[in-house]
Structures are given as structure tokens and as C-alpha cells.
Design an enzyme around this catalytic site. Sequence first.
Site, PDB file in Angstrom:
ATOM      1  N   ASP A 155       0.818  -1.218   0.000  1.00 54.04           N
ATOM      2  CA  ASP A 155       0.000   0.000   0.000  1.00 54.04           C
ATOM      3  C   ASP A 155       0.840   1.251   0.000  1.00 54.04           C
ATOM      4  O   ASP A 155       1.991   1.218   0.392  1.00 54.04           O
ATOM      5  CB  ASP A 155      -0.716   0.090   1.350  1.00 54.04           C
ATOM      6  CG  ASP A 155      -2.024  -0.608   1.370  1.00 54.04           C
ATOM      7  OD1 ASP A 155      -2.667  -0.521   2.406  1.00 54.04           O
ATOM      8  OD2 ASP A 155      -2.409  -1.219   0.364  1.00 54.04           O
ATOM      9  N   LYS A 206      -3.214   3.086  -2.092  1.00 51.58           N
ATOM     10  CA  LYS A 206      -4.484   3.770  -1.825  1.00 51.58           C
ATOM     11  C   LYS A 206      -4.147   5.150  -1.298  1.00 51.58           C
ATOM     12  O   LYS A 206      -3.346   5.282  -0.383  1.00 51.58           O
ATOM     13  CB  LYS A 206      -5.255   3.053  -0.742  1.00 51.58           C
ATOM     14  CG  LYS A 206      -5.797   1.730  -1.145  1.00 51.58           C
ATOM     15  CD  LYS A 206      -6.555   1.179   0.031  1.00 51.58           C
ATOM     16  CE  LYS A 206      -7.171  -0.158  -0.303  1.00 51.58           C
ATOM     17  NZ  LYS A 206      -7.866  -0.691   0.862  1.00 51.58           N
ATOM     18  N   MET A 260      -8.618   8.941   8.692  1.00 48.17           N
ATOM     19  CA  MET A 260      -9.168   9.341   7.383  1.00 48.17           C
ATOM     20  C   MET A 260     -10.113  10.535   7.513  1.00 48.17           C
ATOM     21  O   MET A 260     -11.104  10.609   6.790  1.00 48.17           O
ATOM     22  CB  MET A 260      -9.920   8.166   6.722  1.00 48.17           C
ATOM     23  CG  MET A 260      -9.070   6.935   6.528  1.00 48.17           C
ATOM     24  SD  MET A 260     -10.008   5.532   5.911  1.00 48.17           S
ATOM     25  CE  MET A 260     -10.870   4.997   7.383  1.00 48.17           C
TER      26      MET A 260
END
Length: 246
Positions: free
Chosen positions: A34, A56, A170
Site C-alpha cells: 500500500d 491507496k 481518514m
Amino acid sequence: MGKVYLTGAGPGDIELLTVKALRVVKEADVIIYDRLANPDILEEAKDGCEFIYVGKEDSHHTLPQEEINEVIYQAALKHENVVRLKGGDPFVFGRGGEEGIYLFERGIKFEFIPGITSAIAVPEYAGIPVTHRGITVSFRVVTGHESSGKDHSQIPWENYKSDDTIIFLMGLHRLKTICKKLIEIGKPKDYPIAVISRGTRADEKTVVGTLDDIYEQAKDLPTPALIVVGKVVKLREKLSWFENKE
Ligand code: SAH
């Protein structure tokens, strides 16, 4: 058919990789990694190991999860030791469960290797304990990015009235909304909050403020970043260590 190690890479500082994760990285025939996994870890792989990037960008997936699942599955059909290296811990907003289920349904063997999650380690590097005797008895880790229902929040904001520490992952792009919601449920405007950007890395930066003023100070910080809300933020005045290390 090979075996897949769904492996936590830790939050950034390469020394926060577990001994077990390092072992499977060294033995891997292929590593699927990732954006959040520190790429320096790949240098530990053996000669000839194949690397597949399925990065991502926070919530913006460059590859849809379904395709990532398939990449892992295909790798397991070809190779003996497959490492799926993920930032932090595979089960903390890491979709490790989905990847495991996909492999289970196709008869592929797998193991999970826990990683040090950014949710705890990043505040720790900033000198903010997620619990502290006499201040808070629990902490919550919450997604700041809500995937479904644009007008309708799935987050049970009403439950967040207590002084539990709340860690939002996030959530930087929704910082303004998060502060607004917390004030709406009754938290004082001067309630402590911190935003920690690129935690545990050499360029870690922490901004401390209140629900009322943090947005202006923190909105342009680089990602990855997480948000800590709670009275424990104040302890940073005495516990900050990493950012002022010589
Ligand atoms: N599985 C990961 C979290 C994945 S969700 C873990 O356990 O750490 C991705 C979010 O984690 C980012 O949007 C950010 O909020 C947080 N994050 C991950 N690494 C970080 C870091 N080094 N510094 C600050 N936040 C980080």
C-alpha cells in the site's frame, strides 16, 4: 498454491515493524503493498522478490478493493509465499477482513500478522496517551470518512458526549464537519484537539488547538494525518518527545 500473510507494516517508522512481519517479508516471493506501508521495508526482501503496488490515497482507492483481492488471489496461485503488506494493523480500517474472506472463499491459506496501528502509535509519538488515569477511561477509533449516505451520518455522534478520547482516521478532509458535530452535541468550543500529520516519520508535525480554531491551523497539513479529540491532548505539553528530539 501458496499462502498469504496479511501483514501489518506499522505506522511509518520502519523500526515499528514486528519481528514476525520482518521474517515473512524476508521470505516473500511477492509483496503486495500500500501507499501507507513504508517502502523502505521492501529493501528487506530477498533477491528476485516481486513487488506489486496497489496504493491507496487515503480514502481514494487507486485500485478498487475487489481488484486488490483478485491480485492477492492470483499471486497465491503462482507463488509460495505471498505478503500483503498494509499500513498500521490489517484490521483497523485496513480491509484485512475482506481480503481474508476473499481468500477463504477460494480455498487459499492465510495468516494475519498484527501491526502497530497508527491510531495508538501516532498519538504516542506526539506525546498524547490515548488513555490516562484520572482523565479518560477509554478511547474510540472512528472513521472520519463515511462511505455511504452523503446526507446521513452513520457515526453515532450522540454517543460521543463523554470524555472518552476519540481518534479519527481518514478525517482530515472532514475536520470542519467533525468539529461542528462535536460542538453541536455539547462539547465546549475550547475542547482540546490535535491533528498529527505523517506520524512516526521524520517529518511528523502536530498541531494542537480547540474545536473552534483547529481547522484554520491544520487544514493544509500533509496526509496521512489523524485527529485526536480529548483532554489527554493537554498532556503533550509535558510528554512531547519525538518532534523535539535532537
Ligand atoms: N490500518 C491503518 C489505518 C488505515 S486508515 C492503521 O492501523 O494504522 C488510513 C488512515 O490512518 C489515514 O487516513 C490516517 O488517518 C491514518 N494514518 C495512517 N498512518 C498514519 C501516520 N503515519 N500519521 C498519521 N495518520 C496516519
